[in-house]
Design an enzyme around this catalytic site. Structure first.
Site, short mmCIF file in Angstrom:
data_model
loop_
_atom_site.label_atom_id
_atom_site.label_comp_id
_atom_site.label_asym_id
_atom_site.label_seq_id
_atom_site.Cartn_x
_atom_site.Cartn_y
_atom_site.Cartn_z
N GLU A 65 1.59 -1.51 -0.19
CA GLU A 65 -0.02 0.20 0.03
C GLU A 65 0.84 0.98 0.11
O GLU A 65 1.29 1.15 0.85
CB GLU A 65 -1.01 -0.22 0.95
CG GLU A 65 -2.04 0.45 1.08
CD GLU A 65 -3.50 -0.23 -0.50
OE1 GLU A 65 -3.36 0.51 -1.30
OE2 GLU A 65 -3.53 -1.38 0.23
N HIS A 66 0.64 2.66 -0.89
CA HIS A 66 0.76 3.62 -1.33
C HIS A 66 2.93 2.94 -1.45
O HIS A 66 3.39 4.07 -1.34
CB HIS A 66 1.15 4.37 0.12
CG HIS A 66 -0.19 4.62 0.72
ND1 HIS A 66 -0.64 5.65 0.08
CD2 HIS A 66 -1.30 4.55 1.40
CE1 HIS A 66 -1.39 5.80 0.79
NE2 HIS A 66 -2.39 4.89 0.71
N THR A 67 2.66 2.07 -2.34
CA THR A 67 3.54 1.86 -2.73
C THR A 67 3.89 2.02 -4.79
O THR A 67 5.28 2.23 -4.97
CB THR A 67 4.71 0.32 -3.01
OG1 THR A 67 3.25 -0.44 -2.82
CG2 THR A 67 4.71 0.00 -1.32
N GLY A 95 -11.93 2.71 -2.08
CA GLY A 95 -10.92 1.52 -1.33
C GLY A 95 -11.38 0.46 -2.16
O GLY A 95 -10.13 -0.54 -2.21
N SER A 129 -11.70 0.74 -5.65
CA SER A 129 -11.18 1.17 -6.94
C SER A 129 -12.55 1.08 -8.15
O SER A 129 -12.72 0.46 -8.54
CB SER A 129 -10.50 0.33 -7.97
OG SER A 129 -8.59 0.96 -6.91
N GLU A 155 -7.84 9.52 -15.42
CA GLU A 155 -8.00 9.81 -13.71
C GLU A 155 -6.72 10.84 -13.37
O GLU A 155 -7.81 12.19 -12.63
CB GLU A 155 -7.87 8.77 -12.67
CG GLU A 155 -7.93 8.47 -11.93
CD GLU A 155 -8.54 7.80 -10.37
OE1 GLU A 155 -9.03 7.07 -11.50
OE2 GLU A 155 -9.05 8.11 -9.67
N ASP A 211 -3.80 0.40 -9.33
CA ASP A 211 -5.69 -0.42 -9.58
C ASP A 211 -5.97 -0.48 -10.85
O ASP A 211 -6.70 -0.93 -10.80
CB ASP A 211 -6.99 1.54 -8.94
CG ASP A 211 -6.65 1.62 -7.51
OD1 ASP A 211 -5.48 0.92 -6.92
OD2 ASP A 211 -6.73 2.99 -7.11
C1 GLA Z 1 -5.94 5.05 -3.64
C2 GLA Z 1 -4.10 4.93 -5.42
C3 GLA Z 1 -3.45 3.53 -6.13
C4 GLA Z 1 -2.76 3.44 -4.81
C5 GLA Z 1 -3.41 3.49 -3.35
C6 GLA Z 1 -2.53 3.54 -2.13
O1 GLA Z 1 -6.28 3.70 -4.53
O2 GLA Z 1 -5.87 5.11 -6.99
O3 GLA Z 1 -2.76 3.85 -7.30
O4 GLA Z 1 -2.06 5.21 -4.58
O5 GLA Z 1 -4.46 4.71 -3.13
O6 GLA Z 1 -1.85 2.48 -2.08
#
Ligand code: GLA
Length: 347
Positions: A25-27, A110, A112, A146, A158
């Site tokens: 996550e957040h990578t 969360g 998508s 996006e 996503d």
């Molecule tokens: C959102 C963003 C993704 C990703 C996540 C965190 O879903 O759309 O690109 O950065 O946050 O992992």
């Protein structure tokens, strides 16, 4: 249906799933590793060509229409018009479309739902205008829509999960090279979504701040992106100023958790994978500070009722958590979780 609403048969039908991220996550905006899996819930787009961008969204019970070339207006049609815009920007010969949109992707933070819509729209346009686009190109165009049209600075996870993911498998994705590998989900286990019922708060500003902090950390460490920093470099990372040091430590350890987690799954060590999910949550809570008390509580409730692993999923600041449980435990797990956290949606 398209036919009932517009009075003719659609020329094409396309669909794409939402996703839940298991680890990493957040990578993705740090050129790192992610490990999402598509949901069974999809968004469907029935479409015919048109001179404009026009769509009916069943979820909103609303028809919207705009000229080709008109900019974003802050509504749901941005996600449709943004795709047409992105394809035209990329030099592809496409006109507009008339679309009827349905979706089973839960409107929960969360999962998508926006990537599912974008990928479904681009798949529909690909068929309508016979475009030679592969899964990776579809994902990149969806992300372009996006970021550049809608104006949300997301990474590529996503859209890749929706476009290149396959049911029953998780997508091990290197967001730098965009190389990916499908890893079967362990048999006899179930991935469960636990929605906290808390809408995301200040997600966009929080997300952008985290991105900026990561860029600052990479700059101070003299690397292109935090992907280029490993566990062996943690002493240097920890010596950075607060809070950039903890933000970077999350990214570095999270990348390592993805790599270790995939190894664990490949050798059938589901327990270890679960421990890494819990460790990921702790890191997102303490170092990255994108959790909220309700998500922390939900993860602890999941742990108490026997989840092998659990963590917040997606950007955080609200929204959903994901848990891994034994498939046979699902009904029991769900009712136990709901007793402790009645506001949750468990599916
Ligand atoms: C959102 C963003 C993704 C990703 C996540 C965190 O879903 O759309 O690109 O950065 O946050 O992992």
């Amino acid at each position: 249906m398209f036919k009932d609403y517009f009075g003719s048969e659609p020329q094409v039908r396309a669909q794409a799933p939402g996703r839940v991220n298991l680890l990493g996550e957040h990578t993705d905006y740090n050129d790192g590793f992610v490990f999402p899996t598509p949901l069974v819930y999809q968004t469907q787009v029935e479409a015919s060509p048109s001179e404009r961008v026009e769509a009916y969204a069943e979820r909103f019970g609303e028809f919207r229409s705009r000229e080709l070339g008109e900019g974003a207006q802050g509504d749901w049609l941005d996600y449709v018009a943004g795709c047409v815009w992105a394809l035209r920007q990329a030099g592809l010969e496409v006109g507009g479309l008339r679309a009827y949109v349905t979706s089973q992707v839960p409107a929960v933070g969360g999962l998508s739902s926006s990537a599912a819509l974008e990928v479904a729209v681009i798949r529909a346009l690909r068929e309508l205008y016979r475009l030679p686009l592969d899964d990776v190109q579809v994902a990149l165009l969806a992300q372009k829509a996006e970021v550049e049209y809608v104006g949300v600075r997301c990474g590529i996870m996503d859209q890749m999960a929706s476009s290149a993911g396959r049911p029953g498998q998780a997508l091990f994705l290197d967001t730098r090279s965009l190389e990916s590998d499908l890893v079967p989900l362990p048999e006899g286990y179930r991935v469960v979504v636990l929605d906290s019922g808390v809408p995301r708060r200040l997600a966009e500003s929080g997300y952008n701040t985290r991105r900026a902090e990561c860029e600052e950390a990479a700059r101070l460490l003299g690397v292109k992106a935090l992907r280029d920093v490993g566990l062996q470099d943690l002493p240097e990372v920890e010596a950075l100023p607060e809070p950039v040091n903890r933000r970077a430590r999350h990214v570095v350890t999270e990348n390592a958790r993805v790599l270790e987690g995939i190894e664990a799954l490949r050798r059938g060590d589901v327990q270890r994978f679960g421990e890494l999910m819990y460790a990921s949550h702790a890191s997102l809570r303490d170092d990255y500070e994108v959790s909220i008390p309700e998500l922390d509580e939900l993860v602890e409730v999941a742990r108490k009722h026997g989840a092998i692993g659990a963590r917040l999923t997606g950007a955080g600041f609200g929204g959903a958590a994901v848990a891994l449980i034994k498939a046979e435990d699902f009904e029991r797990f769900k009712s136990d979780v709901l007793k402790d956290y009645p506001k949750a949606q468990v599916f």
